[in-house]
Design an enzyme around this catalytic site. Structure first.
Site, PDB file in Angstrom:
ATOM      1  N   THR A 140     -12.580 -42.182  16.496  1.00 17.97           N
ATOM      2  CA  THR A 140     -11.417 -42.772  17.183  1.00 17.97           C
ATOM      3  C   THR A 140     -11.805 -43.527  18.452  1.00 17.97           C
ATOM      4  O   THR A 140     -10.943 -43.979  19.203  1.00 17.97           O
ATOM      5  CB  THR A 140     -10.383 -41.692  17.565  1.00 17.97           C
ATOM      6  N   THR A 141     -13.121 -43.609  18.693  1.00 19.17           N
ATOM      7  CA  THR A 141     -13.590 -44.461  19.779  1.00 19.17           C
ATOM      8  C   THR A 141     -14.723 -45.311  19.219  1.00 19.17           C
ATOM      9  O   THR A 141     -15.304 -44.951  18.179  1.00 19.17           O
ATOM     10  CB  THR A 141     -14.182 -43.657  20.968  1.00 19.17           C
TER      11      THR A 141
ATOM     12  N   HIS B  58     -15.947 -41.025  28.914  1.00 14.55           N
ATOM     13  CA  HIS B  58     -14.784 -41.182  28.033  1.00 14.55           C
ATOM     14  C   HIS B  58     -14.072 -39.843  27.832  1.00 14.55           C
ATOM     15  O   HIS B  58     -12.871 -39.812  27.614  1.00 14.55           O
ATOM     16  CB  HIS B  58     -15.228 -41.711  26.658  1.00 14.55           C
TER      17      HIS B  58
ATOM     18  N   HIS C 163     -11.344 -32.090  19.385  1.00 17.95           N
ATOM     19  CA  HIS C 163     -12.082 -32.553  18.218  1.00 17.95           C
ATOM     20  C   HIS C 163     -13.420 -31.836  18.098  1.00 17.95           C
ATOM     21  O   HIS C 163     -14.253 -31.932  19.005  1.00 17.95           O
ATOM     22  CB  HIS C 163     -12.327 -34.071  18.319  1.00 17.95           C
TER      23      HIS C 163
ATOM     24  N   HIS D 243      -9.081 -35.078  24.083  1.00 17.10           N
ATOM     25  CA  HIS D 243      -8.342 -36.283  24.497  1.00 17.10           C
ATOM     26  C   HIS D 243      -7.042 -35.774  25.121  1.00 17.10           C
ATOM     27  O   HIS D 243      -6.457 -34.796  24.614  1.00 17.10           O
ATOM     28  CB  HIS D 243      -8.017 -37.160  23.280  1.00 17.10           C
TER      29      HIS D 243
ATOM     30  N   HIS E   4     -15.012 -32.112  21.961  1.00 17.71           N
ATOM     31  CA  HIS E   4     -14.500 -32.796  23.146  1.00 17.71           C
ATOM     32  C   HIS E   4     -12.984 -32.862  23.037  1.00 17.71           C
ATOM     33  O   HIS E   4     -12.417 -32.404  22.032  1.00 17.71           O
ATOM     34  CB  HIS E   4     -15.097 -34.223  23.232  1.00 17.71           C
TER      35      HIS E   4
ATOM     36  N   GLU F 218      -4.204 -37.738  19.853  1.00 19.11           N
ATOM     37  CA  GLU F 218      -4.523 -38.978  19.117  1.00 19.11           C
ATOM     38  C   GLU F 218      -3.708 -39.011  17.824  1.00 19.11           C
ATOM     39  O   GLU F 218      -2.947 -39.959  17.590  1.00 19.11           O
ATOM     40  CB  GLU F 218      -6.026 -39.034  18.820  1.00 19.11           C
TER      41      GLU F 218
HETATM   42  N1  LIG Z   1     -12.911 -38.849  18.782  1.00 20.35           N
HETATM   43  S1  LIG Z   1     -13.863 -38.596  17.535  1.00 20.35           S
HETATM   44  O1  LIG Z   1     -13.362 -39.356  16.399  1.00 20.35           O
HETATM   45  O2  LIG Z   1     -14.013 -37.164  17.291  1.00 20.35           O
HETATM   46  C1  LIG Z   1     -15.438 -39.217  17.900  1.00 20.35           C
HETATM   47  C2  LIG Z   1     -15.550 -40.504  18.418  1.00 20.35           C
HETATM   48  C3  LIG Z   1     -16.830 -41.047  18.681  1.00 20.35           C
HETATM   49  C4  LIG Z   1     -17.954 -40.287  18.422  1.00 20.35           C
HETATM   50  N2  LIG Z   1     -19.236 -40.878  18.656  1.00 20.35           N
HETATM   51  C5  LIG Z   1     -19.490 -41.876  19.591  1.00 20.35           C
HETATM   52  C6  LIG Z   1     -20.828 -42.202  19.465  1.00 20.35           C
HETATM   53  N3  LIG Z   1     -21.317 -41.380  18.486  1.00 20.35           N
HETATM   54  C7  LIG Z   1     -22.652 -41.370  18.024  1.00 20.35           C
HETATM   55  C8  LIG Z   1     -23.619 -40.724  18.752  1.00 20.35           C
HETATM   56  C9  LIG Z   1     -24.919 -40.710  18.265  1.00 20.35           C
HETATM   57  C10 LIG Z   1     -25.218 -41.356  17.081  1.00 20.35           C
HETATM   58  F1  LIG Z   1     -26.460 -41.339  16.623  1.00 20.35           F
HETATM   59  C11 LIG Z   1     -24.238 -42.000  16.353  1.00 20.35           C
HETATM   60  C12 LIG Z   1     -22.951 -41.991  16.838  1.00 20.35           C
HETATM   61  F2  LIG Z   1     -21.955 -42.574  16.162  1.00 20.35           F
HETATM   62  C13 LIG Z   1     -20.358 -40.582  17.987  1.00 20.35           C
HETATM   63  O3  LIG Z   1     -20.521 -39.761  17.095  1.00 20.35           O
HETATM   64  C14 LIG Z   1     -17.847 -38.995  17.922  1.00 20.35           C
HETATM   65  C15 LIG Z   1     -16.573 -38.449  17.664  1.00 20.35           C
HETATM   66 ZN   LIG Z   2     -12.195 -37.269  19.688  1.00 19.22          ZN
END
Ligand SMILES: NS(=O)(=O)c1ccc(-n2ccn(-c3ccc(F)cc3F)c2=O)cc1
Ligand SMILES: [Zn+2]
Length: 258
Positions: A195-196, A61, A115, A92, A90, A102
């Site tokens: 956001t994902t 992603h 982010h 986007h 990471h 975003e």
């Molecule tokens: N784009 S963002 O809002 O910065 C963003 C979007 C998704 C995540 N993300 C996806 C899966 N996880 C995750 C990984 C390990 C865990 F134990 C719990 C989670 F939600 C997470 O933090 C983390 C950050």
């Molecule tokens: Zn992000």
């Protein structure tokens, strides 16, 4: 599995993740003139000086730099009651010539958005536990726009060829994210979500107002990444990995500045 394509993209995430239609979803369009200046909001402070990055990976992603779970890499102040610990960062981004941030600002999109994901280690015992708590996470958003090259980004862009495919990871030590921050730490803040998927409504968003500049050449290297693994025959360029703005649903965006 979810993605950013026609079939599996943001408009279909609600089917597997109903919280996609929740009351505090992210990203949002930030309307600066509607943001409420809060003189009680302290400045944010970032302590990344001896942070310990461990690896860089392609998770299908985005490209993610992860950090050791140690206590000397914190984001604090601002709207945060505690010090939040850096877990990963990471990006986007859009396709060539297109924008892929975003959050948007008065409808303006930026080329990309960084982010920096932090968790409330003062209150929760693991990232997983914090990730589902309403005050569990804090994500610092930094806009990227096309201009001069950003030296600090080269260590990342020079490593991208090693994580071309989904599921690849390589060592990535001693990277200090300070080199990716703008000079001003003026910010907007609001209660939001990942956001994902899984789209958990556990994020206090802190979006910096000042973008950093990166070169088109540097952005081009992000677009050499692929969404697919080496085994898959379909080769799909990793770009446009952004969710569009979501309804504000009565939330207030606060500004740290007049
Ligand atoms: N784009 S963002 O809002 O910065 C963003 C979007 C998704 C995540 N993300 C996806 C899966 N996880 C995750 C990984 C390990 C865990 F134990 C719990 C989670 F939600 C997470 O933090 C983390 C950050
Ligand atoms: Zn992000």
């Amino acid at each position: 599995q979810w993605g950013y394509g026609e079939e599996d993209g943001p408009s279909s995430w609600y089917k597997d993740y109903p919280i996609a239609e929740g009351a505090r979803q992210s990203p949002i369009n930030i309307a600066p003139e509607e943001a409420v200046y809060d003189h009680g909001l302290p400045p944010i402070s970032l302590h990344y000086d001896n942070c310990t990055s461990t690896n860089i990976s392609n998770n299908g992603h985005s490209v993610v730099v992860e950090f050791d779970d140690v206590d000397n890499q914190n984001l604090l102040g601002g709207p945060l009651e505690n010090a939040y610990r850096l877990k990963q960062f990471h990006f986007h981004w859009g396709g060539k010539g297109c924008h892929g941030s975003e959050h948007t600002v008065a409808g303006k999109t930026y080329t990309s958005e960084l982010h920096l994901v932090h968790w409330n280690a003062a209150k929760y015992s693991s990232f997983a536990e914090a990730a589902v708590a309403p005050d569990g996470l804090a994500v610092l958003g930094v806009f990227l726009e096309i201009g001069d090259e950003r030296g600090g980004l080269n260590k990342i862009t020079d490593s991208l060829y090693m994580v071309k495919f989904k599921g690849t990871v390589t060592d990535f030590r001693d990277f200090n994210p300070n080199c990716l921050l703008p000079s001003s730490l003026k910010y907007w803040t609001y209660p939001g979500s990942l956001t994902t998927p899984p789209l958990y409504e556990s994020v206090t968003w802190i979006v910096l107002t000042e973008p950093i500049c990166v070169s088109e050449k540097q952005m081009g290297k992000f677009r050499t990444l692929l969404f697919n693994s080496e085994e898959e025959e379909q080769r799909t360029r990793m770009e446009n990995n952004f969710r569009p703005p979501q309804p504000l649903k009565g939330r207030t965006v606060r500004a740290s500045f007049k």
